[in-house]
Design a protein around this motif. Structure first.
Motif, PDB file in Angstrom:
ATOM      1  N   ILE A   7     -32.604  28.756 -21.642  1.00 33.92           N
ATOM      2  CA  ILE A   7     -32.725  29.331 -23.145  1.00 33.92           C
ATOM      3  C   ILE A   7     -34.358  29.952 -22.868  1.00 33.92           C
ATOM      4  O   ILE A   7     -35.358  29.204 -22.398  1.00 33.92           O
ATOM      5  N   GLN A   8     -34.407  31.131 -23.270  1.00 37.44           N
ATOM      6  CA  GLN A   8     -35.723  31.811 -23.182  1.00 37.44           C
ATOM      7  C   GLN A   8     -36.723  31.288 -24.251  1.00 37.44           C
ATOM      8  O   GLN A   8     -36.545  31.114 -25.324  1.00 37.44           O
ATOM      9  N   SER A  13     -38.662  29.828 -29.313  1.00 35.23           N
ATOM     10  CA  SER A  13     -37.333  30.161 -29.939  1.00 35.23           C
ATOM     11  C   SER A  13     -36.790  29.580 -31.029  1.00 35.23           C
ATOM     12  O   SER A  13     -36.418  30.141 -32.038  1.00 35.23           O
ATOM     13  N   ARG A 123     -21.424  36.138 -21.001  1.00 40.93           N
ATOM     14  CA  ARG A 123     -21.497  36.833 -22.318  1.00 40.93           C
ATOM     15  C   ARG A 123     -21.153  36.162 -23.284  1.00 40.93           C
ATOM     16  O   ARG A 123     -21.802  36.046 -24.478  1.00 40.93           O
ATOM     17  N   GLN A 126     -23.653  33.359 -24.054  1.00 43.89           N
ATOM     18  CA  GLN A 126     -24.628  33.956 -24.581  1.00 43.89           C
ATOM     19  C   GLN A 126     -24.613  34.255 -26.344  1.00 43.89           C
ATOM     20  O   GLN A 126     -25.488  33.751 -26.888  1.00 43.89           O
ATOM     21  N   GLN A 127     -23.440  34.747 -26.688  1.00 42.79           N
ATOM     22  CA  GLN A 127     -22.912  35.114 -27.867  1.00 42.79           C
ATOM     23  C   GLN A 127     -23.034  33.697 -28.936  1.00 42.79           C
ATOM     24  O   GLN A 127     -23.332  33.665 -29.973  1.00 42.79           O
ATOM     25  N   LEU A 130     -26.323  31.965 -29.454  1.00 44.56           N
ATOM     26  CA  LEU A 130     -27.017  32.955 -30.176  1.00 44.56           C
ATOM     27  C   LEU A 130     -26.611  32.562 -31.718  1.00 44.56           C
ATOM     28  O   LEU A 130     -27.514  32.416 -32.524  1.00 44.56           O
ATOM     29  N   TYR A 136     -31.737  32.733 -27.459  1.00 49.20           N
ATOM     30  CA  TYR A 136     -31.115  33.403 -26.588  1.00 49.20           C
ATOM     31  C   TYR A 136     -31.269  32.971 -25.271  1.00 49.20           C
ATOM     32  O   TYR A 136     -32.082  32.379 -24.749  1.00 49.20           O
ATOM     33  N   ARG A 138     -30.226  32.979 -20.985  1.00 46.14           N
ATOM     34  CA  ARG A 138     -30.204  34.087 -19.806  1.00 46.14           C
ATOM     35  C   ARG A 138     -29.285  33.169 -18.765  1.00 46.14           C
ATOM     36  O   ARG A 138     -29.363  31.916 -18.876  1.00 46.14           O
ATOM     37  N   GLY A 162     -29.829  39.841 -19.497  1.00 46.89           N
ATOM     38  CA  GLY A 162     -30.106  38.374 -19.127  1.00 46.89           C
ATOM     39  C   GLY A 162     -28.893  37.704 -18.400  1.00 46.89           C
ATOM     40  O   GLY A 162     -28.919  36.788 -18.403  1.00 46.89           O
TER      41      GLY A 162
END
Length: 406
Positions: A7-8, A13, A123, A126-127, A130, A136, A138, A162
């Motif tokens: 996690i960024q 975040s 992907r 990630q979605q 989020l 977000y 990576r 990412g």
């Protein structure tokens, strides 16, 4: 196929996701926002664009960006979000292994028929993270954990998409040219050691004679060679934390502790905490480790020593007496700034080794009662009287998780 989901700027975040007003502002999370000497625990990408880095002081961050927003950490919230992310990942595979509060490994080898190839799964992950957690992620992809970790750290984090895949088809082209310090498991000291023998890139480490690395650093040299070559035999497992080799606790002190009386208060609190955790897992330990670091950072002092207790124990006072004796045997008398103990050689606490000179059953019963009181009413419901002195930290520590306020 193995994924490493990171996690960024996790803490920052989470704070921005919970407060939309911070969305377009530089945000840092600091251990103590009221002290300019506080350390930056996390900085959002906007803050990092000003040159702010994790682990630097708040004063340095405010010099780089005077308008930075400083937020106090909320560890309860971060743990809750981390567990929420674990639940999201478990929709894609039952093989999820937490690596840290903001990083988790997944083995999706058997999930591709259900969710698509690794890129598609990444992907979707990630979605989902989020949309549901507001942060977000990576994703590093590889045939094992070490390559997925290096794919994430060295490539996915630096790309807008990412997501990055690292395997035998591109390891020589992508990974080997990187500086040796970018290799997983190579810290600053090892970087200098490797550079001293002419190894400056990961590729040079991978092609260096294995026998020479083993001669220099033994098993560690072999492991580093395997890492550089993308070899890792460890599986993704849910059982990583279920069988511990040791249980310990280390504390950085808020000031210099100079006298034996002050230090023994902290030593007693550490023994109480470690023994409580050992008892909670129905274990006992036979190896006691004590370590400390001196207060003078320019001239580092301290020690790290261990001893065999004779038989497995988990009672606070006998272990405290042994720890006190071990500490005084090696302490040089200089002020200290950190102290830690651990119990190793763990085994089941039943059956219990009897002692001709001590009624261990009474000591164990006392420990169980204390544990029950703390479990029911909180960790400060019952304390050693020493914790009420100026040296005691138990009450203040009860307000924190992982050294930071809840």
């Amino acid at each position: 196929m193995i994924l490493l989901v990171d996690i960024q700027s996790f803490y920052a975040s989470v704070e921005k996701a919970r407060n939309p007003e911070l969305k377009h502002r530089p945000v840092v999370v600091s251990g103590d926002p009221n002290r300019r000497s506080g350390v930056i625990l996390a900085a959002c990408p906007i803050a990092k664009s000003y040159g702010i880095k994790n682990a630097e002081t708040l004063w340095e961050a405010m010099q780089a960006c005077p308008e930075v927003v400083v937020v106090r950490p909320r560890m309860d919230l971060y743990l809750k979000i981390s567990l929420q992310i674990t639940e999201i990942l478990e929709r894609f595979t039952d093989l999820v292994e937490p690596y840290s509060i903001d990083e988790q490994f997944l083995d999706v080898t058997g999930s591709e028929r259900l969710f698509g190839d690794c890129d598609t799964i990444s992907r979707k992950i990630q979605q989902a993270i989020l949309e549901e957690a507001g942060v977000y992620a990576r994703v590093g992809i590889g045939p094992n954990k070490v390559l997925s970790k290096m794919a994430c750290d060295n490539f996915a984090k630096k790309q807008k998409r990412g997501i990055f895949r690292l395997d035998e088809t591109n390891i020589k082209e992508k990974l080997w040219p990187l500086p040796i310090g970018d290799c997983f498991g190579v810290g600053r000291r090892m970087t200098k050691n490797l550079q001293r023998i002419g190894i400056t890139t990961i590729g040079e480490l991978a092609q260096y004679p294995l026998a020479k690395l083993q001669k220099h650093w033994g098993i560690n040299g072999h492991v580093l060679w395997m890492t550089a070559n993308g070899i890792d035999l460890s599986p993704v497992t849910r059982l990583s934390f279920q069988k511990q080799k040791a249980i310990g606790h280390h504390m950085t002190l808020p000031r210099d502790y100079r006298t034996a009386e002050e230090i023994e208060v902290i030593l007693l609190e550490l023994c109480e905490e470690v023994c409580r955790r050992v008892r909670r897992h129905h274990l006992a330990g036979v190896t006691l480790h004590v370590g400390c670091r001196g207060a003078d950072f320019d001239c580092p002092t301290g020690f790290s020593r261990q001893q065999n207790l004779g038989y497995a124990q988990n009672e606070t006072m006998p272990i405290f007496q042994a720890a006190k004796q071990l500490f005084h045997q090696y302490w040089d008398g200089a002020p200290i700034r950190s102290l830690g103990i651990s119990l190793g050689g763990l085994s089941a606490d039943s059956p219990m080794q009897l002692d001709l000179f001590t009624d261990r059953s009474k000591q164990r019963a006392l420990g169980q009662v204390v544990d029950e009181i703390k479990q029911r009413y909180g960790s400060t419901a019952i304390l050693h009287a020493a914790s009420l002195t100026s040296a005691g930290l138990a009450i203040e520590r009860a307000k924190k998780i992982g050294g930071h306020y809840r």
